[in-house]
Design an enzyme around this catalytic site. Structure first.
Site, short mmCIF file in Angstrom:
data_model
loop_
_atom_site.label_atom_id
_atom_site.label_comp_id
_atom_site.label_asym_id
_atom_site.label_seq_id
_atom_site.Cartn_x
_atom_site.Cartn_y
_atom_site.Cartn_z
N ASP A 208 -1.40 25.22 68.12
CA ASP A 208 -0.14 25.72 67.55
C ASP A 208 0.58 26.62 68.57
O ASP A 208 1.80 26.55 68.73
CB ASP A 208 -0.42 26.51 66.26
N HIS B 110 -4.26 28.09 60.32
CA HIS B 110 -3.89 26.83 60.98
C HIS B 110 -3.52 25.84 59.87
O HIS B 110 -4.32 25.02 59.45
CB HIS B 110 -5.04 26.28 61.82
P1 NAX Z 1 -12.38 12.09 63.67
O1 NAX Z 1 -12.38 11.62 62.27
O2 NAX Z 1 -11.97 11.16 64.77
O3 NAX Z 1 -13.84 12.61 64.04
C1 NAX Z 1 -14.55 13.48 63.21
C2 NAX Z 1 -16.02 13.20 63.43
O4 NAX Z 1 -16.76 14.23 62.78
C3 NAX Z 1 -16.49 11.86 62.86
O5 NAX Z 1 -17.09 11.09 63.88
C4 NAX Z 1 -17.49 12.27 61.77
O6 NAX Z 1 -18.57 11.37 61.66
C5 NAX Z 1 -17.94 13.64 62.29
N1 NAX Z 1 -18.54 14.48 61.27
C6 NAX Z 1 -18.21 14.59 59.95
N2 NAX Z 1 -19.04 15.44 59.34
C7 NAX Z 1 -19.89 15.91 60.29
C8 NAX Z 1 -21.00 16.80 60.26
N3 NAX Z 1 -21.40 17.38 59.12
N4 NAX Z 1 -21.65 17.04 61.42
C9 NAX Z 1 -21.29 16.43 62.56
N5 NAX Z 1 -20.26 15.54 62.64
C10 NAX Z 1 -19.58 15.30 61.52
O7 NAX Z 1 -11.52 13.43 63.68
P2 NAX Z 1 -10.80 14.17 64.89
O8 NAX Z 1 -9.46 13.61 65.09
O9 NAX Z 1 -11.74 14.24 66.04
O10 NAX Z 1 -10.57 15.61 64.23
C11 NAX Z 1 -11.66 16.46 63.95
C12 NAX Z 1 -11.21 17.67 63.13
O11 NAX Z 1 -10.27 18.43 63.87
C13 NAX Z 1 -10.51 17.30 61.81
O12 NAX Z 1 -11.00 18.15 60.79
C14 NAX Z 1 -9.05 17.60 62.10
O13 NAX Z 1 -8.33 17.88 60.92
C15 NAX Z 1 -9.20 18.81 62.99
N6 NAX Z 1 -8.04 19.19 63.81
C16 NAX Z 1 -7.85 20.51 64.04
C17 NAX Z 1 -6.84 20.98 64.84
C18 NAX Z 1 -6.66 22.42 65.10
O14 NAX Z 1 -5.67 22.78 65.75
N7 NAX Z 1 -7.53 23.33 64.63
C19 NAX Z 1 -5.86 20.04 65.44
C20 NAX Z 1 -6.34 18.64 65.53
C21 NAX Z 1 -7.16 18.17 64.35
O15 NAX Z 1 -6.29 17.79 63.33
#
Ligand code: NAX
Length: 327
Positions: A159, A187
């Protein structure tokens, strides 16, 4: 040869981790002569794609990559970790309420907080990226009684970077001319990107842009940038999120530039009247690996209202998950 730094990444088969891990082994975080051991964590169903990522990491033949460890057990993955990127989280599914999403992720981050408490190095730096990031960080730290709350942060650097980039592009200058942008709060869409203290080429930003642009364009564009990327790309921000995570961790390790600050969501100590204990984004400076909230910035009524609104959202989130706190 330096001792390797142990870096754990959760959600290692996901898109943000895929953009992050290869930058780590290229030396973009810890430098070109700092060896790393990567500890990758996934859910059991994603072990195979994570193995594929580990294979590709090895196939880079990076001289910095001392080892890759893969696991579906948080305690094993966090064993001896110096730096942790908590990226993995459950996305919002069809028909799922925000309350359900909070609850599912709260449970994940409670377990991971306990595992960090047991297994990570005592000086570990934990950056929570997975959403809802601020409240997930709060749950993790409240499940890690033997670690200091200062070991944890939630990411608002993306952000912050979006705000810097929007201001630079509006002023027709490079991002290097921008300093002292602040993102306050959660966020989420309620975040408050603030230009009252910002500078463009050393002069006050709000003397160089119109109030109307600041209030009615800049703020909503930054708040809604994540949704705009999804609309354009069909997927949420990944490389920019990985870049922000890397920059945030790098500044946390090595310090912020003189005369500037960055935005990090950290445990509130009551600064600016924010409820103590919430993980709230503040402008911070870092020295010797420790962050400090920038003190005593003047806050006008316009800012006060927005800082309070985003705080109220975090209080509501906390109230939904606080039964999972261990202390
Ligand atoms: P993806 O869906 O591509 O990848 C997430 C991965 O996490 C999956 O492979 C899933 O199997 C794994 N996972 C789920 N539960 C888990 C657990 N208990 N232990 C270990 N792995 C687990 O998502 P991606 O685009 O990589 O985004 C990841 C996270 O970042 C999401 O929650 C998303 O909303 C968040 N974001 C946060 C941002 C920020 O600025 N703070 C910005 C980008 C993003 O939106």
């Amino acid at each position: 040869m330096k001792t390797p730094v142990h870096i754990a990444i959760t959600g290692a088969a996901g898109q943000i981790s895929y953009a992050l891990a290869f930058r780590l082994i290229a030396g973009d975080l810890a430098g070109p002569d700092q060896p790393l051991v990567l500890h990758l964590l996934e859910v059991p169903e994603a072990m195979l794609p994570m193995k594929g990522v580990a294979m590709e990491l090895m196939d880079c033949a990076s001289p910095l990559l001392a080892d890759v460890i893969i696991s579906s057990d948080p305690r094993e993955a966090f064993d001896g970790a110096d730096l942790v990127f908590l990226i993995g989280a459950k996305p919002r599914g069809p028909g799922m309420e925000r309350r359900d999403l909070l609850q599912i992720n709260a449970e994940i981050f409670a377990v991971q907080g306990q595992a960090l408490n047991q297994a990570a190095k005592r000086g570990v730096k934990v950056l929570v990226v997975g959403n809802p990031a601020n409240t997930n960080a709060m749950i993790a730290l409240r499940n890690a009684p033997d670690l200091a709350p200062e070991n944890f942060s939630a990411m608002t650097r993306l952000d912050h970077n979006r705000a810097v980039s929007q201001l630079a592009s509006h002023c027709g200058c490079g991002t290097g001319a921008i300093s002292r942008v602040a993102v306050w709060g959660n966020h989420s869409i309620t975040q408050y990107p603030d230009l009252h203290h910002a500078r463009v080429s050393g002069a006050p930003a709000l003397e160089q842009v119109e109030q109307d642009w600041f209030r009615n364009q800049f703020i909503p564009v930054v708040q809604k940038r994540g949704a705009a990327v999804i609309e354009a790309r069909g997927k949420s921000s990944a490389a920019s999120a990985a870049h922000a995570a890397l920059e945030c961790m790098r500044d946390w390790m090595f310090g912020t530039p003189a005369d500037d600050w960055v935005s990090m969501a950290v445990v509130s100590d009551g600064s600016y009247g924010v409820t103590p204990g919430l993980v709230y984004s503040f402008p911070v400076t870092v020295a010797d690996g420790r962050y400090a909230i920038v003190p005593e910035l003047p806050i006008n009524q316009f800012s006060h209202v927005r800082m309070h609104l985003t705080e109220a959202e975090l209080i509501a989130e906390r109230d939904m998950v606080q039964h999972l706190f261990r202390y």
